[in-house]
Design a protein around this motif. Structure first.
Motif, mmCIF file in Angstrom:
data_model
loop_
_atom_site.group_PDB
_atom_site.id
_atom_site.type_symbol
_atom_site.label_atom_id
_atom_site.label_comp_id
_atom_site.label_asym_id
_atom_site.label_seq_id
_atom_site.Cartn_x
_atom_site.Cartn_y
_atom_site.Cartn_z
ATOM 1 N N GLY A 61 -6.577 -14.707 -12.889
ATOM 2 C CA GLY A 61 -5.347 -14.554 -13.288
ATOM 3 C C GLY A 61 -4.449 -13.889 -12.554
ATOM 4 N N THR A 62 -3.082 -13.678 -12.865
ATOM 5 C CA THR A 62 -2.206 -12.909 -12.279
ATOM 6 C C THR A 62 -1.139 -12.428 -13.265
ATOM 7 O OG1 THR A 62 -0.279 -14.757 -12.080
ATOM 8 C CG2 THR A 62 -1.885 -14.498 -10.195
ATOM 9 N N ILE A 63 -0.685 -10.987 -12.841
ATOM 10 C CA ILE A 63 0.209 -10.187 -13.855
ATOM 11 C C ILE A 63 1.288 -10.008 -13.204
ATOM 12 C CG2 ILE A 63 0.552 -8.136 -15.410
ATOM 13 C CD1 ILE A 63 -2.687 -8.102 -15.746
ATOM 14 N N ASP A 64 2.533 -10.372 -13.578
ATOM 15 C CA ASP A 64 3.772 -10.082 -12.962
ATOM 16 C C ASP A 64 4.667 -8.921 -13.621
ATOM 17 O OD1 ASP A 64 2.916 -11.394 -10.977
ATOM 18 O OD2 ASP A 64 3.777 -13.281 -11.387
ATOM 19 N N HIS A 65 5.292 -7.998 -12.994
ATOM 20 C CA HIS A 65 6.304 -7.261 -13.709
ATOM 21 C C HIS A 65 7.538 -7.281 -12.736
ATOM 22 C CE1 HIS A 65 7.865 -3.046 -14.889
ATOM 23 N NE2 HIS A 65 8.556 -3.998 -15.668
ATOM 24 N N ASN A 66 8.495 -7.907 -13.305
ATOM 25 C CA ASN A 66 9.835 -8.551 -12.720
ATOM 26 C C ASN A 66 9.524 -9.304 -11.181
ATOM 27 O OD1 ASN A 66 11.203 -6.598 -14.472
ATOM 28 N ND2 ASN A 66 10.958 -4.594 -13.102
ATOM 29 N N GLY A 67 8.649 -10.031 -11.579
ATOM 30 C CA GLY A 67 8.350 -11.016 -10.512
ATOM 31 C C GLY A 67 7.218 -10.463 -9.337
ATOM 32 N N GLN A 68 6.846 -9.124 -9.615
ATOM 33 C CA GLN A 68 6.093 -8.728 -8.477
ATOM 34 C C GLN A 68 4.693 -8.718 -9.068
ATOM 35 O OE1 GLN A 68 6.911 -6.589 -5.593
ATOM 36 N NE2 GLN A 68 8.918 -7.740 -5.817
ATOM 37 N N SER A 69 3.638 -8.860 -8.284
ATOM 38 C CA SER A 69 2.371 -8.990 -8.663
ATOM 39 C C SER A 69 1.786 -7.447 -8.740
ATOM 40 C CB SER A 69 1.379 -9.781 -8.049
ATOM 41 O OG SER A 69 -0.043 -9.386 -8.244
ATOM 42 N N VAL A 70 1.348 -7.052 -9.846
ATOM 43 C CA VAL A 70 0.898 -5.618 -10.088
ATOM 44 C C VAL A 70 -0.364 -5.303 -10.391
ATOM 45 C CG1 VAL A 70 3.137 -5.091 -11.089
ATOM 46 C CG2 VAL A 70 1.466 -6.103 -12.617
ATOM 47 N N ILE A 71 -1.426 -6.527 -10.056
ATOM 48 C CA ILE A 71 -2.628 -6.195 -10.208
ATOM 49 C C ILE A 71 -3.303 -5.137 -9.279
ATOM 50 C CG2 ILE A 71 -5.506 -7.557 -10.154
ATOM 51 C CD1 ILE A 71 -3.989 -9.677 -11.369
ATOM 52 N N GLY A 72 -3.986 -4.231 -10.025
ATOM 53 C CA GLY A 72 -4.671 -3.194 -8.902
ATOM 54 C C GLY A 72 -3.675 -2.179 -8.558
ATOM 55 N N ASP A 73 -2.258 -2.352 -8.849
ATOM 56 C CA ASP A 73 -1.626 -1.282 -8.396
ATOM 57 C C ASP A 73 -1.356 -0.005 -9.404
ATOM 58 O OD1 ASP A 73 0.924 0.283 -7.548
ATOM 59 O OD2 ASP A 73 2.096 -1.573 -7.563
ATOM 60 N N THR A 74 -2.075 1.070 -8.776
ATOM 61 C CA THR A 74 -2.320 2.274 -9.850
ATOM 62 C C THR A 74 -1.031 3.029 -9.784
ATOM 63 O OG1 THR A 74 -2.952 3.389 -7.965
ATOM 64 C CG2 THR A 74 -4.577 2.546 -9.512
ATOM 65 N N ASP A 75 -0.098 3.090 -8.918
ATOM 66 C CA ASP A 75 1.207 3.801 -8.866
ATOM 67 C C ASP A 75 2.093 2.885 -10.008
ATOM 68 O OD1 ASP A 75 0.899 5.541 -7.329
ATOM 69 O OD2 ASP A 75 1.818 4.418 -5.576
ATOM 70 N N GLN B 83 -6.557 7.753 -20.730
ATOM 71 C CA GLN B 83 -5.277 8.244 -20.439
ATOM 72 C C GLN B 83 -5.327 8.792 -19.287
ATOM 73 O OE1 GLN B 83 -2.664 7.734 -22.256
ATOM 74 N NE2 GLN B 83 -3.723 6.774 -24.010
ATOM 75 N N PHE B 84 -6.422 9.566 -18.712
ATOM 76 C CA PHE B 84 -6.474 10.256 -17.303
ATOM 77 C C PHE B 84 -6.380 8.988 -16.152
ATOM 78 C CE2 PHE B 84 -8.264 14.134 -19.174
ATOM 79 C CZ PHE B 84 -7.395 15.193 -18.648
ATOM 80 N N ALA B 85 -7.317 8.108 -16.787
ATOM 81 C CA ALA B 85 -7.401 6.985 -15.751
ATOM 82 C C ALA B 85 -5.796 6.318 -15.588
ATOM 83 C CB ALA B 85 -8.153 6.092 -16.250
ATOM 84 N N LEU B 86 -5.062 6.329 -16.393
ATOM 85 C CA LEU B 86 -3.654 5.771 -16.187
ATOM 86 C C LEU B 86 -2.589 6.930 -15.810
ATOM 87 C CD1 LEU B 86 -3.698 3.565 -19.657
ATOM 88 C CD2 LEU B 86 -3.974 2.869 -17.180
ATOM 89 N N SER B 87 -3.101 8.114 -15.592
ATOM 90 C CA SER B 87 -2.183 9.255 -15.303
ATOM 91 C C SER B 87 -1.731 8.930 -14.000
ATOM 92 C CB SER B 87 -2.800 10.483 -15.625
ATOM 93 O OG SER B 87 -3.496 10.934 -14.674
ATOM 94 N N PRO B 88 -0.517 9.748 -13.508
ATOM 95 C CA PRO B 88 0.025 9.942 -12.227
ATOM 96 C C PRO B 88 -0.848 10.499 -11.266
ATOM 97 C CG PRO B 88 1.547 10.660 -13.800
ATOM 98 C CD PRO B 88 0.314 10.445 -14.536
ATOM 99 N N LEU B 89 -1.842 11.366 -11.787
ATOM 100 C CA LEU B 89 -2.904 12.110 -10.746
ATOM 101 C C LEU B 89 -3.803 11.103 -10.710
ATOM 102 C CD1 LEU B 89 -2.738 15.164 -9.403
ATOM 103 C CD2 LEU B 89 -4.236 15.493 -11.294
ATOM 104 N N PRO B 90 -4.107 10.835 -9.357
ATOM 105 C CA PRO B 90 -5.364 9.993 -9.082
ATOM 106 C C PRO B 90 -6.654 10.547 -9.668
ATOM 107 C CG PRO B 90 -4.129 10.551 -6.947
ATOM 108 C CD PRO B 90 -3.602 11.416 -8.229
#
Lengths: 220, 220
Positions: A61-75, B83-90
């Motif tokens: 499956g895919t997840i999009d936020h504002n049309g951008q794929s965000v899977i695995g994007d930790t930022d 929460q740490f896994a989702l935090s801005p710090l890697p």
């Protein structure tokens, strides 16, 4: 916050262990909308929220936020997702304010703390160690912390557990404010959140459950 | 980035010294284990002096082991780790911050208390400084490798025994080179000490990645 956002998923399938929880799940919401996840216990509401938060791997499956794929994007995840599940993530040893301040510091939103504390009506508890709070007060503290998060998308799993009527009202006000600002909310709950029906989309997880055809005798 | 890193360190150090946590108990454990030996072996000074370095190292290893489940267990149980896994710090840096706070609250106090125990064990006069030096160089590896073990066992309830079985074999090189470098330093031989340092540096390079990966798996 941008008021023209979209958040959508297509064909999501997630497994817990060997068991498929749901298959081919789709949803789409826009800014200012709430997606209410309903369905019987065990239908995968928590699993869906957890996998959207990136804490569980997707099968497909895919997840999009504002049309951008965000899977695995930790930022993206740390910036745009605020996740609150059953566990409050509070330290009994610290006071209410210290608990909230620590996370606000990580998210660099220290300026939101006072407003968030007032919004959840826990101003008088600021200096109380969390160990002495009731479960409803702990929930309010956890919610106040979530309000400090700068995210556009809130993923709440049963946020109302333990809240009294006033707490529920404060929560629905906070949710309303977030949606008015252009935010989006995915919320698994069984209670009436007191939010305008027009802004709510319902997603019944039972519609995507995997047919449990496995013959039970096989297991023996 | 470094501000967030040290915010986590500060929090963990405060938690480990606050009421009911184990930092002070680990030190007491270290003292008691070492003081058992003069009682068990008998007050023969030559014998005690000969085994002193080994005994102190083993006791430090065990004390360290005792405190490892503190690194992640509470955070896992109350949801902070999500929460740490989702935090801005890697997550890798979160792991490193927690490792550092473990070292500061466990290993460092042990090293400081070591001269007292050396007295109890009739440690040779010229071995005090080499022993503390060796512990200073070897103990980061204890905390770092221990962090990997703690991360691997987060989702296991009462994982203490498994953690010991997993980690103690990995502590063997630290013990061997730790004891050797004390004699080495007294005789002007640096090689064992360099090995010890290399081991610490190697675990510093390895731990963040391995432990973070283990946590991601454990959060499923």
């Amino acid at each position: 916050m941008n008021k023209n956002q979209t958040f959508s998923a297509k064909g999501l399938s997630v497994n817990r262990g060997d068991r498929a929880v749901f298959e081919n799940l789709n949803f789409h919401i826009n800014s200012g909308e709430l997606l209410k996840l309903v369905g019987p216990n065990g239908s995968g509401k928590s699993t869906l929220l957890k996998s959207l938060a990136g804490l569980l791997d997707l099968q497909s499956g895919t997840i999009d936020h504002n049309g951008q794929s965000v899977i695995g994007d930790t930022d993206w995840r740390s910036r745009s997702i605020c996740y609150l599940a059953h566990k409050n993530a509070l330290k009994n040893e610290f006071t209410v304010e210290e608990n909230i301040t620590f996370w606000a510091e990580l998210w660099q939103t220290e300026d939101q703390i006072t407003a968030a504390i007032e919004q959840m009506g826990i101003k008088l508890l600021c200096d109380t160690p969390v160990a002495y709070l009731s479960s409803g007060q702990k929930r309010r503290t956890a919610l106040a912390r979530s309000l400090c998060h700068p995210a556009d998308i809130w993923l709440f799993d049963e946020p109302t557990v333990g809240l009294d009527d006033q707490g529920l009202r404060l929560l629905s006000n906070a949710m309303g404010k977030h949606m008015d600002a252009g935010g989006m909310i995915l919320c698994a709950t069984h209670v009436d959140l007191g939010i305008e029906e027009a802004k709510i989309t319902r997603l019944n997880l039972d519609d995507f459950s995997v047919n449990q055809n496995t013959d039970k005798t096989e297991l023996w | 980035m470094s501000r967030l890193f040290f915010a986590i360190c500060r929090r963990d150090i405060r938690l480990s010294w606050s009421q009911g946590s184990s930092a002070s108990m680990v030190i007491a454990f270290f003292i008691i284990v070492v003081s058992l030996f003069p009682l068990g072996v008998g007050p023969e000074q030559n014998m005690l002096g000969r085994i002193s370095v080994g005994v102190i190292w083993v006791a430090a290893l065990l004390a360290c082991l005792l405190s490892l489940d503190r690194i992640f267990q509470a955070d896992y149980e109350d949801g902070s780790l999500d929460q740490f896994a989702l935090s801005p710090l890697p997550l890798e840096l979160v792991v490193l911050a927690k490792s550092l706070s473990h070292w500061l609250t466990t290993a460092l106090p042990l090293i400081i208390i070591t001269p007292l125990l050396g007295l109890l064990m009739n440690l040779a006069n010229d071995a005090y400084l080499p022993l503390m030096m060796a512990m200073l160089i070897g103990s980061p590896a204890l905390s770092l490798i221990g962090t990997i073990g703690a991360a691997l066992t987060i989702s296991i309830r009462r994982g203490g025994v498994l953690l010991s079985l997993l980690i103690l074999p990995l502590y063997v090189p630290i013990l061997i080179f730790g004891v050797m470098s004390v004699d080495g330093l007294r005789l002007g031989e640096n090689a064992p000490m360099l090995f010890l340092g290399a081991f610490s540096l190697f675990s510093l390079a390895l731990t963040p990645w391995v432990a973070a990966a283990a946590i991601r798996l454990g959060l499923d």
